[in-house]
Design an enzyme around this catalytic site. Structure first.
Site, PDB file in Angstrom:
ATOM      1  N   ASN A 170       1.617  -7.805   3.604  1.00 42.36           N
ATOM      2  CA  ASN A 170       2.441  -6.769   2.983  1.00 42.36           C
ATOM      3  C   ASN A 170       1.766  -5.415   3.109  1.00 42.36           C
ATOM      4  O   ASN A 170       1.377  -5.077   4.247  1.00 42.36           O
ATOM      5  CB  ASN A 170       2.974  -7.138   1.580  1.00 42.36           C
ATOM      6  CG  ASN A 170       1.984  -7.424   0.500  1.00 42.36           C
ATOM      7  OD1 ASN A 170       1.330  -8.445   0.517  1.00 42.36           O
ATOM      8  ND2 ASN A 170       1.897  -6.557  -0.473  1.00 42.36           N
ATOM      9  N   ASP A 171       1.674  -4.625   2.093  1.00 42.26           N
ATOM     10  CA  ASP A 171       1.341  -3.191   2.206  1.00 42.26           C
ATOM     11  C   ASP A 171       0.246  -2.831   3.218  1.00 42.26           C
ATOM     12  O   ASP A 171      -0.786  -3.502   3.274  1.00 42.26           O
ATOM     13  CB  ASP A 171       0.798  -2.651   0.883  1.00 42.26           C
ATOM     14  CG  ASP A 171       1.608  -3.026  -0.313  1.00 42.26           C
ATOM     15  OD1 ASP A 171       2.656  -3.651  -0.169  1.00 42.26           O
ATOM     16  OD2 ASP A 171       1.163  -2.675  -1.417  1.00 42.26           O
ATOM     17  N   PHE A 209      -5.904  -6.322  -4.292  1.00 40.79           N
ATOM     18  CA  PHE A 209      -4.632  -5.631  -4.091  1.00 40.79           C
ATOM     19  C   PHE A 209      -4.856  -4.323  -3.322  1.00 40.79           C
ATOM     20  O   PHE A 209      -5.955  -3.996  -2.908  1.00 40.79           O
ATOM     21  CB  PHE A 209      -3.961  -5.367  -5.449  1.00 40.79           C
ATOM     22  CG  PHE A 209      -3.141  -6.528  -5.971  1.00 40.79           C
ATOM     23  CD1 PHE A 209      -3.317  -7.822  -5.494  1.00 40.79           C
ATOM     24  CD2 PHE A 209      -2.179  -6.316  -6.967  1.00 40.79           C
ATOM     25  CE1 PHE A 209      -2.548  -8.878  -5.986  1.00 40.79           C
ATOM     26  CE2 PHE A 209      -1.407  -7.364  -7.456  1.00 40.79           C
ATOM     27  CZ  PHE A 209      -1.593  -8.643  -6.975  1.00 40.79           C
ATOM     28  N   SER A 210      -3.780  -3.551  -3.218  1.00 40.51           N
ATOM     29  CA  SER A 210      -3.795  -2.393  -2.303  1.00 40.51           C
ATOM     30  C   SER A 210      -4.797  -1.311  -2.689  1.00 40.51           C
ATOM     31  O   SER A 210      -5.197  -1.184  -3.847  1.00 40.51           O
ATOM     32  CB  SER A 210      -2.400  -1.771  -2.264  1.00 40.51           C
ATOM     33  OG  SER A 210      -1.556  -2.618  -1.527  1.00 40.51           O
ATOM     34  N   GLU A 253       4.395   2.246  -7.565  1.00 38.22           N
ATOM     35  CA  GLU A 253       3.263   1.650  -6.856  1.00 38.22           C
ATOM     36  C   GLU A 253       2.842   2.582  -5.722  1.00 38.22           C
ATOM     37  O   GLU A 253       3.582   3.477  -5.315  1.00 38.22           O
ATOM     38  CB  GLU A 253       3.661   0.288  -6.259  1.00 38.22           C
ATOM     39  CG  GLU A 253       4.292  -0.657  -7.274  1.00 38.22           C
ATOM     40  CD  GLU A 253       4.570  -2.046  -6.724  1.00 38.22           C
ATOM     41  OE1 GLU A 253       3.991  -2.988  -7.240  1.00 38.22           O
ATOM     42  OE2 GLU A 253       5.363  -2.185  -5.776  1.00 38.22           O
TER      43      GLU A 253
END
Ligand code: FRU
Length: 503
Positions: free
Chosen positions: A45-46, A105-106, A231
């Site tokens: 994802n990101d 996470f990102s 986000e």
């Protein structure tokens, strides 16, 4: 000793690196996008840590190598010199320390004065369930230092925790730090957060040395206007204009803006460097298609602001079967500019080097029918269209271009000048289910005259309207052998087509 050997790699990271080497050879290159970066194996994802370091552009990404669905987040890693040809590097981070035990996470990346590449990211740790049965994750901000290949987590992680939040800020929704170096050599980071009263907010933090961080202020507030939780912030000055980018969950449409449940927005605003205050003036969607989320930008050595986004959508990314060997791809990197109060996006100029045979068809008249054109086909193509009314006194009803087409399948982009609507529609693209597969955007045209630039790859299309004033991106899952392209008019339309096969 190889570069990177001096790092102490955890068992979790070594396992992920071995796994991706073992599995990536099972994926045939022709089963991947041709010029868009896709997950090395498993789920992506990101985009994360998009940065220029040691002569290359680095792109990390949210990564679950062991499955084609989201899971404990690792950071995948790839580098490029031209935004088109990517080389995978070994998995950069695994969830292997106390503050990121359940996921990395990102986050973002910066070069430190001593030459090290520093990653600032969110570590998550499970902490029970909310009243709806969803796992709650405590979220903190963390650092890792590396040489562009391997990274070691900072021994004093986390550097920002729930204690650093302003009143009402949730420690279960505090993530995606975007770091930058201020002009005076100190550092700033914007992180996304959820406030129990007003929804998403972007928080500004400051540091003298990039290691010790303190809260400065709430930089931007949703006040429950644009979706709920925000986000993945980004903030920069471009063409004399301050731009704040974010992605929002649980959005509701406002006329023809924000039609994706999870979508991106940009805000233009004024910024007072003395008080570090951002005054929002306007907000818009960044992409009007189906698949675009969580973008990040970087500044190239030659001064271009380039944005890349996850070309997917949280609402439709779980339709594939578990055995899918890779899932998730990035958008084409896009050069940004601000003109006439609009954020323009155009594909990086480096894409032009992939253009091979060029077919030009000028002033083709289409009247109430569909046509194909010699040499115009293919699933890796860069195609520019100029569309206009054959007779401006008799406006046509509709123009459409279809691609990834065979008897059974096609994806279409249609334009209705009376309504000024451009629509992307992939309901016949071969998706597994007939969910909503279309998006519409309000577009500008001069009495029916409009320019479209389509980037077609094996599993996606990106449509740039009027030199990039609007963009619609969508993934498709059509058999790559469906490579027809056709043009359709309801009324009398004149088109010029410049079509390049990409090789
Ligand atoms: C956005 C996001 C981020 C988070 C990451 C987790 O798509 O939800 O906020 O850091 O994905 O994978």
């Amino acid at each position: 000793m190889e570069k990177g050997d001096e790092f102490r790699l955890s068992a979790e990271l070594i396992k992920a690196r071995e796994y991706e080497c073992e599995k990536e050879v099972l994926i045939r290159p022709e089963d991947r996008p041709y010029y868009h970066l896709s997950s090395r194996v498993g789920w992506m994802n990101d985009p994360n840590g998009f940065s220029w370091y040691n002569g290359q552009y680095h792109l990390f990404y949210q990564y679950h190598p062991y499955d084609s669905h989201w899971g404990p987040m690792h950071w995948g890693h790839a580098v490029t010199e031209d935004f088109i040809h990517w080389e995978y590097l070994p998995c950069a981070m695994a969830p292997d320390t106390v503050p990121d035990a359940d996921g990395c996470f990102s986050g973002s990346a910066i070069t430190l004065p001593d030459g090290r590449h520093m990653l600032m990211y969110t570590g998550v740790v499970k902490d029970g369930e909310d009243p709806f049965g969803f796992t709650k994750l405590v979220q903190t901000q963390n650092l890792a230092f590396g040489d562009g290949i391997s990274y070691e987590k900072y021994s004093r992680n986390p550097v920002l925790t729930g204690k650093d939040l302003p009143e009402g800020g949730s420690l279960f929704a505090f993530r995606d730090p975007r770091i930058w170096k201020a002009e005076d050599g100190t550092y700033r980071a914007l992180a996304a957060n959820d406030n129990e009263d007003s929804g998403g907010q972007m928080l500004l933090f400051r540091s003298d040395d990039a290691l010790h961080w303190t809260f400065v202020k709430t930089f931007a507030r949703n006040n429950n206007r644009i979706g709920k939780m925000w986000e993945c912030p980004d903030f920069f000055n471009l063409d004399g204009q301050y731009v704040l980018i974010g992605s929002s969950q649980d959005m509701l449409p406002k006329e023809l803006e924000y039609h994706n449940g999870n979508g991106t927005f940009y805000m233009f605003g004024d910024y007072d460097p003395e008080t570090e205050t951002f005054y929002e003036r306007s907000n818009h969607a960044i992409d009007y298609g189906i698949d675009f989320y969580a973008p990040q930008t970087l500044l190239t050595p030659d001064g271009r602001r380039i944005m890349i986004g996850w070309m997917q959508n949280w609402d439709t990314c779980n339709l594939h079967v578990k055995s899918t060997p890779w899932f998730g791809q990035m958008s084409i990197p896009r050069e940004l500019h601000v003109r006439n109060g609009i954020l323009y996006q155009t594909p990086v100029k480096e894409l032009n080097m992939l253009r091979k045979t060029e077919m030009v068809h000028e002033n083709i008249l289409i009247e109430d029918r569909g046509i194909t054109l010699p040499g115009v086909f293919g699933r890796t193509a860069d195609m520019e269209l100029m569309i206009e009314a054959a007779d401006p006194e008799r406006m046509f009803q509709k123009f459409a271009v279809r691609f990834a087409e065979n008897e059974e399948h096609h994806t279409g982009v249609s334009f209705r000048p009376h309504e000024s609507i451009l629509k992307i529609d992939r309901k016949f693209s071969g998706s597994r289910r007939a969910i909503i597969h279309q998006r519409r955007a309000l577009v500008r045209h001069d009495r029916g005259k409009i320019k479209l630039h389509l980037l077609i790859d094996r599993f996606s299309v990106e449509v740039f309207v009027n030199d990039g004033e609007k963009v619609l991106s969508a993934t498709i899952n059509t058999d790559p052998r469906a490579d027809g392209i056709s043009f359709h008019a309801d009324g009398s339309v004149r088109i010029s087509v410049r079509h390049c096969h990409l090789k």
